[in-house]
Design a protein around this motif. Structure first.
Motif, PDB file in Angstrom:
ATOM      1  N   ILE A   6       0.843  -1.176   0.000  1.00 11.60           N
ATOM      2  CA  ILE A   6       0.000   0.000   0.000  1.00 11.60           C
ATOM      3  C   ILE A   6       0.889   1.240   0.000  1.00 11.60           C
ATOM      4  N   ALA A   7       0.398   2.283  -0.653  1.00 11.44           N
ATOM      5  CA  ALA A   7       1.147   3.535  -0.728  1.00 11.44           C
ATOM      6  C   ALA A   7       0.175   4.696  -0.625  1.00 11.44           C
ATOM      7  N   CYS A   8       0.642   5.764  -0.025  1.00  7.15           N
ATOM      8  CA  CYS A   8      -0.162   6.973   0.136  1.00  7.15           C
ATOM      9  C   CYS A   8       0.680   8.170  -0.297  1.00  7.15           C
ATOM     10  N   THR A   9       0.092   9.051  -1.094  1.00  7.85           N
ATOM     11  CA  THR A   9       0.757  10.296  -1.448  1.00  7.85           C
ATOM     12  C   THR A   9      -0.103  11.476  -1.034  1.00  7.85           C
ATOM     13  N   ILE A  10       0.571  12.535  -0.632  1.00  8.75           N
ATOM     14  CA  ILE A  10      -0.106  13.780  -0.262  1.00  8.75           C
ATOM     15  C   ILE A  10       0.593  14.898  -1.031  1.00  8.75           C
ATOM     16  N   ALA A  16      -3.774  10.431  -2.403  1.00  7.97           N
ATOM     17  CA  ALA A  16      -4.134   9.189  -3.080  1.00  7.97           C
ATOM     18  C   ALA A  16      -3.663   8.010  -2.253  1.00  7.97           C
ATOM     19  N   VAL A  17      -4.489   6.958  -2.253  1.00 10.66           N
ATOM     20  CA  VAL A  17      -4.148   5.698  -1.588  1.00 10.66           C
ATOM     21  C   VAL A  17      -4.278   4.582  -2.623  1.00 10.66           C
ATOM     22  N   VAL A  18      -3.235   3.782  -2.785  1.00 11.13           N
ATOM     23  CA  VAL A  18      -3.289   2.655  -3.716  1.00 11.13           C
ATOM     24  C   VAL A  18      -2.766   1.401  -3.033  1.00 11.13           C
ATOM     25  N   SER A  29      -0.876  -5.944 -10.313  1.00  8.84           N
ATOM     26  CA  SER A  29      -2.303  -5.644 -10.420  1.00  8.84           C
ATOM     27  C   SER A  29      -2.673  -4.665  -9.316  1.00  8.84           C
ATOM     28  N   LEU A  30      -3.563  -3.744  -9.642  1.00  4.70           N
ATOM     29  CA  LEU A  30      -4.065  -2.784  -8.660  1.00  4.70           C
ATOM     30  C   LEU A  30      -5.288  -3.384  -7.974  1.00  4.70           C
ATOM     31  N   THR A  31      -5.253  -3.438  -6.654  1.00  5.51           N
ATOM     32  CA  THR A  31      -6.423  -3.934  -5.934  1.00  5.51           C
ATOM     33  C   THR A  31      -7.210  -2.801  -5.288  1.00  5.51           C
ATOM     34  N   ALA A  32      -6.633  -1.599  -5.275  1.00  7.85           N
ATOM     35  CA  ALA A  32      -7.347  -0.437  -4.736  1.00  7.85           C
ATOM     36  C   ALA A  32      -6.692   0.835  -5.245  1.00  7.85           C
ATOM     37  N   CYS A  33      -7.525   1.855  -5.469  1.00  4.33           N
ATOM     38  CA  CYS A  33      -7.017   3.154  -5.906  1.00  4.33           C
ATOM     39  C   CYS A  33      -8.068   4.206  -5.549  1.00  4.33           C
ATOM     40  N   LYS A  34      -7.709   5.103  -4.652  1.00  4.44           N
ATOM     41  CA  LYS A  34      -8.669   6.089  -4.148  1.00  4.44           C
ATOM     42  C   LYS A  34      -8.004   7.458  -4.039  1.00  4.44           C
ATOM     43  N   THR A  35      -8.680   8.493  -4.539  1.00  4.21           N
ATOM     44  CA  THR A  35      -8.186   9.859  -4.357  1.00  4.21           C
ATOM     45  C   THR A  35      -9.081  10.596  -3.365  1.00  4.21           C
ATOM     46  N   LEU A  36      -8.477  11.495  -2.615  1.00  3.33           N
ATOM     47  CA  LEU A  36      -9.184  12.285  -1.607  1.00  3.33           C
ATOM     48  C   LEU A  36      -8.978  13.762  -1.919  1.00  3.33           C
ATOM     49  N   PRO A  37     -10.055  14.571  -1.898  1.00  7.98           N
ATOM     50  CA  PRO A  37      -9.983  15.952  -2.394  1.00  7.98           C
ATOM     51  C   PRO A  37      -9.453  16.967  -1.386  1.00  7.98           C
ATOM     52  N   ARG A  50      -7.469  15.606  11.841  1.00  7.60           N
ATOM     53  CA  ARG A  50      -8.739  15.094  11.323  1.00  7.60           C
ATOM     54  C   ARG A  50      -8.565  14.540   9.907  1.00  7.60           C
ATOM     55  N   LEU A  51      -7.785  15.256   9.082  1.00  6.55           N
ATOM     56  CA  LEU A  51      -7.608  14.820   7.704  1.00  6.55           C
ATOM     57  C   LEU A  51      -6.693  13.602   7.607  1.00  6.55           C
ATOM     58  N   LEU A  52      -5.683  13.531   8.463  1.00  4.05           N
ATOM     59  CA  LEU A  52      -4.850  12.326   8.486  1.00  4.05           C
ATOM     60  C   LEU A  52      -5.671  11.126   8.936  1.00  4.05           C
ATOM     61  N   ASN A  53      -6.621  11.365   9.837  1.00  2.00           N
ATOM     62  CA  ASN A  53      -7.519  10.279  10.252  1.00  2.00           C
ATOM     63  C   ASN A  53      -8.387   9.808   9.084  1.00  2.00           C
ATOM     64  N   LYS A  54      -8.781  10.751   8.210  1.00  2.00           N
ATOM     65  CA  LYS A  54      -9.565  10.377   7.030  1.00  2.00           C
ATOM     66  C   LYS A  54      -8.763   9.457   6.115  1.00  2.00           C
ATOM     67  N   ILE A  55      -7.497   9.800   5.929  1.00  2.00           N
ATOM     68  CA  ILE A  55      -6.637   8.935   5.109  1.00  2.00           C
ATOM     69  C   ILE A  55      -6.494   7.576   5.794  1.00  2.00           C
TER      70      ILE A  55
END
Length: 295
Positions: A6-10, A16-18, A29-37, A50-55
């Motif tokens: 798993i990887a997270c970029t800010i 993004a979390v993948v 293969s990608l098993t997950a890919c999510k962007t946060l606004p 609060r936002l780190l908790n969202k991630i």
């Protein structure tokens, strides 16, 4: 046996979390890919926890899995240096600390990433390196937050993951990053830095000037695609660059040579997603062929 990462970029405006899995001997293969606004600006506005908790909420499905974390810094300082060819990982880190003490006024507030440098002039007894320094408070805070549930296998800037992508391209990889107050051009090939040019800017006019200058000063930019990214890389800026340089511009992307079996299942056009995937790829490579990240 397949491995996952798993990887997270800010970055400035988005997260993004993948989750990437190995498939066969060379595929993924990608098993997950999510962007946060939300991005670094939101984290700096008093909403950090609060936002780190969202991630963290999006990461909880893979509780206790290793995490590779990439946080875009406010600025970079680079320094070419020659290290002994036989230097160990710990010795290289010590050399970086020594250089930081000479190079920076407050070295304790910075992290250093050490990259290989395309160079044919080095003696056999030494290797040319590029030391990339950046303020690491934001990255350190995020890393400490996520470390309660994950082992952090990489924590740093986008530079090492993006340079890693050049291992998958036949031509040199050219990336132009236009941030709020800076212009950064990186040219890399085969996983090594060839050019790293960074300019701080105070106005749109300065940004346009340095953008055109760094591109036209490097003839390789005329021979391959220039990948453009960053908050200031809007349609107006892209049109200006294209008109003034006649170069072929694209958005930051994953090389088509990387065998990801299911890219059509997710939107991969976002720069934060591209960076997250490259961070996961680099971390998986470390699991396959351990070399230890130098950062």
């Amino acid at each position: 046996m397949s491995k996952s990462q798993i990887a997270c970029t800010i970055n400035t405006t988005e997260c993004a979390v993948v989750r990437l899995k190995t498939s066969g001997t060379t595929g993924y293969s990608l098993t997950a890919c999510k962007t946060l606004p939300f991005g670094l600006g939101d984290l700096a506005s008093g909403k950090e926890k609060r936002l780190l908790n969202k991630i963290g909420h999006h990461l909880k499905e893979w509780h206790n899995e290793d995490l590779a974390l990439c946080v875009e810094p406010e600025t970079y300082c680079s320094l070419p240096a020659y290290f002994p060819a036989e230097a160990s990982q710990n010795e290289c880190k010590e050399y970086c600390k020594i250089e930081a003490g000479y190079f920076l006024s407050q070295p304790e507030k910075y992290s250093c990433e050490l990259t290989g440098f395309c160079d044919t002039t080095s003696k056999k007894s030494e290797i040319k390196r590029l030391l990339i320094f950046y303020p690491d408070e934001r990255c350190r805070t995020a890393s400490e937050h996520f470390s309660t549930n994950h082992q952090i296998v990489f924590s740093g800037s986008p530079q090492l993951p993006l340079v890693y992508l050049s291992k998958f391209t036949e031509k040199p990889q050219v990336i132009l990053a236009l941030a709020n107050n800076s212009v950064l051009l990186t040219i890399s090939r085969n996983g090594l830095i060839e050019k790293f040019t960074y300019h701080e800017v105070k106005s749109r006019e300065e940004m346009e000037y340095f953008t055109i200058k760094v591109l036209t000063d490097n003839p390789v930019c005329c021979k391959t695609d220039v990948q453009v990214t960053g908050i200031k890389a809007n349609k107006v800026m892209m049109a200006m660059i294209s008109k003034e340089t006649s170069m072929n511009l694209t958005r930051l992307n994953i090389p088509t040579s990387i065998p990801i079996s299911n890219p059509q299942q997710f939107s991969l056009s976002s720069a934060s997603v591209v960076t997250a995937i490259s961070t996961a790829l680099m971390a998986l490579c470390e699991k396959r062929e351990p070399t230890t990240f130098l950062h």
